[in-house]
Design an enzyme around this catalytic site. Structure first.
Site, PDB file in Angstrom:
ATOM      1  N   ASP A 159      -9.310 -10.400   2.594  1.00  0.00           N
ATOM      2  CA  ASP A 159      -8.967  -9.068   3.068  1.00  0.00           C
ATOM      3  C   ASP A 159      -9.653  -8.786   4.401  1.00  0.00           C
ATOM      4  OD1 ASP A 159      -7.909  -6.318   2.719  1.00  0.00           O
ATOM      5  OD2 ASP A 159     -10.052  -5.836   2.650  1.00  0.00           O
ATOM      6  N   HIS A 213      -9.806 -10.705   9.924  1.00  0.00           N
ATOM      7  CA  HIS A 213     -10.102 -10.671  11.355  1.00  0.00           C
ATOM      8  C   HIS A 213     -11.364  -9.869  11.662  1.00  0.00           C
ATOM      9  CE1 HIS A 213      -7.164  -7.688  10.033  1.00  0.00           C
ATOM     10  NE2 HIS A 213      -7.891  -6.840  10.729  1.00  0.00           N
ATOM     11  N   ASP A 257       1.156  -3.248   1.625  1.00  0.00           N
ATOM     12  CA  ASP A 257       0.736  -2.162   2.516  1.00  0.00           C
ATOM     13  C   ASP A 257       1.857  -1.735   3.460  1.00  0.00           C
ATOM     14  OD1 ASP A 257       0.659  -4.514   3.901  1.00  0.00           O
ATOM     15  OD2 ASP A 257      -1.443  -4.382   4.492  1.00  0.00           O
TER      16      ASP A 257
END
Length: 1575
Positions: free
Chosen positions: A543, A546, A644
């Site tokens: 999750d 980045h 999402d």
């Protein structure tokens, strides 16, 4: 037979490949080769991939890989390789050093490679190892994953029923959002306790734990064959995590991160402002409690700037107390404090605790710069005052600059605050929240603090200081466009201060530090969390990858893979850069990146995503087992909707969900979906706000909530799509073709390259709700090659008016008013959607009823004729060793050895035959008169060779890149012209008829194959044949070649390229006596050596005496082609006239005797021949074409046959006597550029020195033979480089011949001891020994230019450089003697006895500094007035230096002299080694370094050769090839015989030195099977 896949990675010095993605599979071999830049370096290679399967991975544990040499070479390392046998999944690093060090800090290059995991469908609790070994595996391209929000599964006992929906819909992997205890926000990703299962899963009578989840996961594997993965959330925790309060050092708080104090204060200022706005306190300022207009936003911006922020003086956190600093400075001045150190300028030093006005400056620097003498002062007090005044001014300046800097941050903060408020309260696409309140502020907070800390801004500022600041922590979030490799909370970042974060107010950002000791509790806590997770789940989704510190993720994944070595790791990266994505993938070993179909804005966009992520192109080339390791893109986990994303029902239309999902399912990659998509849930199932539960599976009809069945939404259709996707991945349907039929309709083909069956899916999307949902309109028909055997399914999407959607209060439900009408396993003629008609072998699919939302999938097979044709092709290429298979999967390998077998046919071929098969440039082929020339590929141009190498030059680029759009592939698909050409051009030659018929028999089958498959099968045939033929050529060559490296062997193919029989460029007739002495050779059709391609390949321009004999040793003698060499020597010997061998042969009858050096090169070639194959050749008969100088040409009939030694003696005698003559037929009929005087020639010997001489200033009789031809520039008839007199290389060549003949005469092998000459009218005799002694006595005296001036130097004023050998003696013009040119090394090699070793080394060093280029030697000193390094024969200017290429030998860098230069360096290094220890080894290293560009060039040139010359400094000039740039002058030959020959001679000499390269143990002989020769 070896069947392991080998991928070859070439290492290059200074190359960091951390941004390049390479993917491998277990069981493969990764082979490292040295690139040209590393051939000479002492390379050591290290890799952290485990050497054994049982060995655990340790990131810092590197093994040094051993180099292996497959060749028998002692010193040539072009083929050395090292291997890693891939046995472990994950990400692995390699690095190499080039300085003998093993230290990674000294790495000269590094990179990563990823190894895919093997996902076993064995359960974790399996105990029988044999059963586990046989367990079914889930191919990564067959994954169908469904995301579920774990908190919506309800109590744990109800999970199975709800998860059964995934099973019944055909998914084989479930992605669970975090199952841990969640924080107060109830966000699925805000975890309160990472080590505890979410208590909402408990029931009133039982508490459940991780063991229960693990049992369920195993049951899903055992009963449903479903794997599971979950999220790993590493970079934040819920802000109400109890362990964070107990260990506040784990977060970014105001004690461990005091740089955040100003940002915290800004956060509180804005929160209080927002609350005040909600309470109406700013209404009088134009800011009401309900913010809904741009005017309100402008007022907010103004008030914050003008009224709010000025009160808090935020700059004080960064500035200094001017008076306090000034006071300290004054005190130091008064005390005359001594200076310890200082800086060049005075800078403000930030207070590390970020207290107001506590920044400072370095006092030592201040004293150094400002406590200075003050001229004109009258007292010490006045001096101190002036120092302080100036210092005050500097402090004010520093504070002013810092204040401005802080104001810039505040301006950004206000702008971002207003922008956020604009989205939340004003923008039409935002939520438009209406009234501002504490619950819905203008912008959410960036910091959290204990409830009892809340108060006024002033009281909250007090809490920042001291121990209370430990509980004030920064939240986590997302920074748009930020560098993901930098931590946005670090002290040098201002993200929090400038309000650049999109905050997640329910989660605190975790502060790991650089290593576990920086925050032991946090690292241990998250380690336990990771270990617990992977003990349960087969994969993890990283999750917010980045934003997760990359070193933290590395550590945790290493921990995870110790427990689950084949962990499947996926991530969603928002770095905005593929290169940065690759860094994350490489360092973390990410297997798949999540890709979203919802990112497509149209049907064509979605089709492009399938093409990008979903497999190779249909008809892709069949790659060999050993192939380059090419960079790849990340494997996709391609979702039709992620959890999402908003619902596609809202964003597009209900009609789009099934066709878009069908499109995704046709991608050859992992696919995924979100729970709710299949049930047509018309809203976003929010990870924070959603509280209703998923429904469970029902086996009965018409279930009501909380149950559903396959009739709900598109559930039944999705099951079919998932089953199809799994089947296609499992069965090898790896090729994809996307055909956009209309703006909303796409056809996608999944093709199986093994059996050539295909499934075609056609889907009609509806990105907007259709105006007429039942309308079909016109859709372009689909054409497929072959038969449509069945319709897998067809589906119509429809709407019913009998139902209306109502949101269920307890369970997540979808639209009830849409349905999917599905028919499965339909006979093609019974389809309700399409009509099929046949035209020959083509099936045409027309769309009869195909409204929006429709999907059809049908299976296509090849016609029997096409299937039979492909089997025949496969059977043919199996003779090359390809592991081809029949349609049933049975291995085909034809080892029969009859006349139809390829190996049997080519075993009878000679190198002359192979010249026809592999090479022959256009003019050679046309000269045969059979109607063939180079094949012209439309849109590309003619191939460089007519033979297979010409095609390979293109295919070697097209195949590895799978460039099916290349013009060659287009030509192959369009017709059979090229396939016919391959065999037809061979069948006209009797020796090649069987081979031509073999090609015809195999390639004719392409006519019956589908056109899209023709390029791949054509390449398979041609490439396979080429490789075997090339190996056959090697078998016919000498041991030096057979045992040599790839470099040696590639150069040796020059012998096959340049040596052949061309009908319009025949050699003169030979003596009939040769039939008995040379029975294996065809004396009626002797082969000749072309000078270069394409300009010197045929006709009178093919055969040049000088070029032939310079190249003969390298291209024939080193190869072992003694008979061919002998016939060429004798044929040219038959043309001796005026004591000379012709340069331009023109079949002998049209020979020109205008060169002085060909005869000496001829004599050198004879000497070399004798050293390789004995002196019997001296007795062979030469058929003299010109019995006397004045006779007409005489056809050989035996009347004028003479032994070769007689002809040799005549040549020497003519020189000894001296001769002046005029060329026959002088005038424009033989040379329209030469002046009349130029046809007058002279040869002779200067008996004062023994030097041969000749020529005049009007002609050019050596290899530097450019004759001016520009009337405009005034150069017509003027030679650029006459080199008359005694040219240095001719003196050396004559010395070589005389020394050799002297020895032969002593051995009574040569019947003459010397020559006679006339001096002052008196005839005298001189022995070869006397003549050679005379030369030796005078050579250094007349050719050496000393490093320091000497007393008796002639023409000192002409000396341009010292420490060199002159280029000539008594030349005209006289100054030309002193020019530095690359000719003296030739003399050094053929007659080293002429040179003093020390002088030789000095001269070679000077040539190295001045003349050496990347690929060749400059032909003139750049300091010379005549030097021009770039050659262009088409130059039509009036510049006499360059017009019509006048500077051909006045600077451009020729390749062949480099060979002699390097050989000379080697010779004299060996001679000097006793005096200068180490010079030989360093010289060998130097030579190998200098040959690196030649290796690179010959391996990449479409001509597979070396050029004639290059422009200055090897300047690149594009060749005619589309894909290749090579270093040669546009007007010259890209392939030149003597260039190849002379470089090959260097490699031969290196091998003879006897010094062994110790980088790798060598084999006693070459192992062809292990050579990495990529074609």
């Amino acid at each position: 037979m070896l069947t392991k896949q080998i991928r070859v990675l070439t290492l290059n010095g200074g190359e960091n490949r951390e941004t390049t993605l390479y993917r491998l599979q277990k069981g493969w071999i990764l082979r490292f080769n040295l690139g040209p830049s590393l051939f000479v370096s002492p390379v050591r290679l290290f890799c952290n991939h485990p050497t054994k399967k049982s060995e655990p991975f340790d990131r810092i544990n590197y093994t040094e890989l051993k180099w292996i040499s497959p060749s028998g070479s002692k010193i040539d390392r072009h083929d050395v390789y090292a291997e890693v046998h891939i046995n472990t999944a994950g990400s692995f690093n390699y690095y190499f050093t080039a300085d003998k060090s093993g230290d990674r800090r000294h790495a000269d290059g590094e990179g990563y490679f990823l190894v895919d995991p093997v996902l076993s469908l064995a359960t974790d609790d399996a105990t029988d190892e044999d059963d586990e070994d046989e367990a079914e595996e889930l191919n990564l391209d067959s994954i169908q994953c469904q995301s579920v929000i774990s908190k919506l599964l309800g109590p744990f006992p109800e999970w199975e029923g709800r998860l059964k929906v995934s099973h019944e819909t055909g998914y084989n992997m479930i992605h669970f959002t975090p199952i841990q205890e969640l924080g107060q926000s109830n966000s699925a990703y805000s975890i309160r306790n990472q080590l505890s299962l979410n208590p909402i899963f408990n029931t009133t009578d039982k508490t459940y734990g991780y063991d229960d989840v693990k049992r369920l996961v195993n049951e899903m594997v055992r009963n449903w064959k479903i794997l599971s993965m979950t999220d790993l959330v590493l970079n934040h925790t819920a802000n109400d995590s109890a362990w964070l309060t107990e260990h506040p050092e784990c977060g970014y708080n105001l004690v461990n991160s005091p740089h955040l104090k100003p940002a915290f204060l800004v956060d509180r200022i804005l929160l209080h402002f927002s609350i005040d706005v909600g309470e109406g306190k700013y209404e009088s300022k134009g800011i009401p409690a309900i913010v809904d207009s741009a005017a309100h936003l402008e007022a907010i911006h103004r008030v914050l700037h003008e009224e709010v922020f000025p009160n808090y003086k935020l700059h004080e956190f960064y500035t200094m107390n001017l008076e306090a600093v000034l006071k300290e400075f004054k005190k130091a001045v008064e005390e005359a404090r001594p200076l310890s150190s200082s800086r060049p300028q005075l800078d403000l030093i930030q207070d590390p605790q970020f207290r107001r006005n506590e920044s400072t400056v370095d006092m030592n620097t201040a004293l150094h710069l400002y406590n200075t003498d003050r001229p004109g002062v009258t007292s010490r007090a006045e001096r101190i005052k002036r120092c302080c005044d100036e210092f005050r001014g500097k402090l004010e300046e520093l504070n002013r600059h810092k204040t401005a800097e802080v104001q810039d941050h505040i301006n950004a903060a206000v702008a971002n605050f207003v922008a956020n408020a604009k989205y939340r309260f004003v923008d039409g696409h935002g939520p438009r929240l209406g009234k501002v309140s504490a619950k819905e502020p203008l912008m959410f907070n960036y910091f959290v603090q204990p409830k009892d800390y809340e108060g006024t801004v002033a009281s909250e500022e007090v809490n920042m200081e001291g121990d209370s600041g430990r509980l004030i922590m920064a939240v986590n979030g997302w920074v748009m466009g930020d560098d993901p490799l930098r931590n946005f909370a670090d002290p040098d970042r201002y993200v929090y201060l400038r309000r650049e974060l999109v905050p997640w107010g329910d989660s605190c950002k975790l502060r790991y530090g650089k290593e576990p000791k920086d925050c032991p509790y946090l690292w241990q806590h998250m380690k336990e969390y990771t270990e617990t997770t992977v003990r349960i789940f087969h994969g993890v989704r990283l999750d917010n990858c980045h934003s997760t510190p990359i070193h933290v993720a590395e550590y945790m994944l290493d921990v995870a893979r110790k427990i689950r070595p084949d962990l499947y790791v996926v991530a969603e990266l928002f770095t905005g850069s593929e290169s940065v994505d690759n860094i994350f993938m490489n360092k973390l070993g990410i297997n798949s990146l999540i890709r979203e179909a919802m990112s497509a804005g149209s049907c064509s966009d979605l089709g492009r995503l399938v093409y990008k992520y979903g497999g190779t192109a249909c008809g892709s080339f069949i790659q060999p087992r050993v192939q380059p390791l090419l960079p790849t893109t990340a494997q996709a986990l391609f979702f039709d909707q992620t959890h999402d994303n908003e619902s596609p029902v809202e964003k597009r239309s209900p009609y789009d969900l099934f066709p878009s999902s069908a499109i995704v399912s046709m991608a050859c990659c992992a696919t995924g979906s979100n729970r709710g998509y299949d049930q047509l849930v018309p809203h976003h199932i929010h990870v924070v706000k959603e509280k209703r539960l998923y429904m469970s599976w029902a086996t009965w009809d018409f279930p009501e909530p909380p149950y559903l069945n396959e009739k709900f939404g598109i559930t039944a259709g999705k099951k079919m799509l998932n089953e199809l996707h799994y089947k296609l991945g499992l069965a090898g349907y790896s090729e994809v073709f996307v055909d956009q039929l209309t703006h909303d309709t796409v056809a996608i083909t999944r093709h199986n390259p093994q059996n050539h069956e295909a499934f075609v899916m056609v889907a009609r999307t509806a990105f907007q709700k259709p105006h007429n949902p039942k309308e079909t309109g016109y859709i372009r028909p689909v054409h497929v090659h072959g038969d449509i055997t069945e319709i897998e399914f067809e589906a119509l999407f429809g709407e019913t008016k009998g139902f209306k959607y109502e949101k269920n209060p307890n369970f997540i439900n979808g639209l009830p008013n849409y349905y999917l009408d599905i028919k499965q396993n339909v006979e093609p003629h019974a389809s309700g959607l399409i009509k099929i008609r046949k035209e020959g072998d083509i099936s045409i699919v027309e769309f009869h009823t195909f409204p929006p939302g429709s999907v059809i999938v049908f299976k296509q097979i090849l016609p029997q004729k096409a299937k039979s044709a492909i089997i025949k092709i496969r059977r043919g290429v199996s003779q090359f060793g390809y592991l081809m298979r029949s349609y049933s999967g049975k291995t085909m390998f034809d080892e029969t050895f009859d006349k139809s077998n390829f190996h049997a046919i080519i075993s009878k071929l000679s190198l002359s035959d192979l010249n026809f098969v592999l090479y022959r440039c256009d003019s050679e082929e046309r000269a045969d008169g059979n109607g063939f020339g180079a094949y012209d590929i439309p849109g590309h141009g003619p191939t460089v060779y007519c033979g297979l190498r010409g095609l390979m030059a293109v295919l070697a680029h097209v195949r590895p890149n799978n460039d099916l759009g290349h013009p060659l592939c287009h030509n192959l698909r369009e017709g059979n012209w090229l396939a016919d050409y391959v065999g037809n051009r061979l069948k006209v030659h009797p020796n090649l008829k069987d081979l031509g018929e073999w090609f015809d028999k195999v390639l004719s089958n392409l006519k019956d194959a589908p056109r899209f498959l023709v390029p791949c099968y054509f390449d398979t045939v041609v490439t396979g044949a080429y490789v075997v033929l090339r190996e056959q050529a090697m078998k016919l060559m000498s041991e030096f070649i057979q045992d040599g490296s790839t470099f040696v062997q590639m150069l040796s193919l020059g012998s096959v390229q340049f040596c052949g029989y061309v009908k319009n460029a025949k050699l003169p007739g030979l003596s009939k006596t040769l039939k008995s002495t040379t029975s294996d050779a065809d004396i009626e059709h002797p082969l000749s050596l072309a000078a270069g391609f394409p300009h010197f390949a045929s006709g009178y321009m093919r055969n040049w005496g000088r070029d032939t004999f310079i190249a003969l040793r390298g291209l024939l003698l080193l190869i072992g082609r003694y008979d061919d060499a002998k016939l060429i020597i004798l044929a040219y010997g038959g043309c001796l006239r005026h004591g000379l061998i012709p340069n331009l042969l023109n079949e002998g009858s049209g020979a020109r005797y205008n060169c002085r050096d060909a005869v000496w090169w001829w004599l050198q070639a004879i000497q070399d021949y004798c050293s390789f194959n004995g002196t019997d050749i001296l007795e062979e008969k030469v058929a003299r074409l010109y019995p006397s100088d004045d006779s007409l040409v005489h056809e050989p009939d035996g009347q004028y046959d003479q032994p070769l030694h007689v002809v040799i003696q005549e040549a020497l005698q003519r020189h000894a006597e001296g001769l002046k003559y005029r060329e026959r037929n002088a005038g424009p009929q033989i040379d329209d550029q030469m002046s009349d005087e130029g046809f007058n020639n002279e040869i002779g010997v200067n008996w004062e020195t023994g030097f041969v001489f000749g020529g005049n200033e009007h002609n050019c009789g050596t290899w530097m033979d450019k004759m001016g031809s520009s009337v405009k520039a005034g150069t017509k008839g003027k030679p650029a480089t006459p080199r008359c007199g005694s040219a240095v290389e001719l003196v050396g060549l004559s010395m070589s011949a005389l020394t050799w003949l002297e020895n032969l005469a002593e051995q009574k092998v040569y019947p003459y001891e010397g020559v006679s000459f006339i001096k002052n009218g008196v005839s005298s005799k001189v022995t070869f020994k006397e003549w050679s002694s005379l030369i030796k006595e005078n050579f250094e005296k007349h050719f050496w230019i000393n490093e320091d001036p000497t007393e008796y130097e002639p023409h000192r004023e002409l000396i341009n450089r010292r420490g060199i050998y002159k280029d000539s003696y008594y030349s005209k013009p006289f100054w030309a003697d002193f020019q530095l040119r690359p000719n003296f090394p030739i003399a050094m090699i053929v007659a080293p006895q002429l040179f003093t070793p020390e002088h030789a080394w000095t001269a070679l060093s000077e040539a190295e500094d001045v003349l050496l280029g990347p690929l060749g030697m400059k032909t003139l000193d750049p300091r010379d007035w005549a030097y021009v390094g770039d050659y262009d024969n088409s130059n039509d200017s009036n510049d006499p230096k360059v017009a019509h290429g006048f500077n051909y030998h006045q600077g451009p860098e020729w390749v062949w002299p480099l060979g002699y230069f390097l050989r000379a360096k080697l010779y004299y290094a060996k001679a000097l080694e006793p005096k200068r220890k180490g010079i030989l080894r360093s010289t060998i290293s130097f030579i190998k370094t200098r040959l690196t560009p030649h290796y690179e060039h010959v391996m990449t040139s479409p001509w597979q050769s070396l050029p004639e010359l290059t422009n200055s400094n090897g300047m690149e000039i594009p060749s005619s090839g589309i894909f290749h740039k090579c270093l040669f002058c546009r007007s010259s030959c890209p392939a030149q015989a003597w260039s190849v020959a002379c470089i090959l001679e260097v490699l031969y000499d290196l091998e003879q030195v006897g010094m062994v390269d110790d980088i790798a143990p060598r084999r006693n002989s070459a192992d062809f099977s292990q050579k990495t020769v990529l074609v």
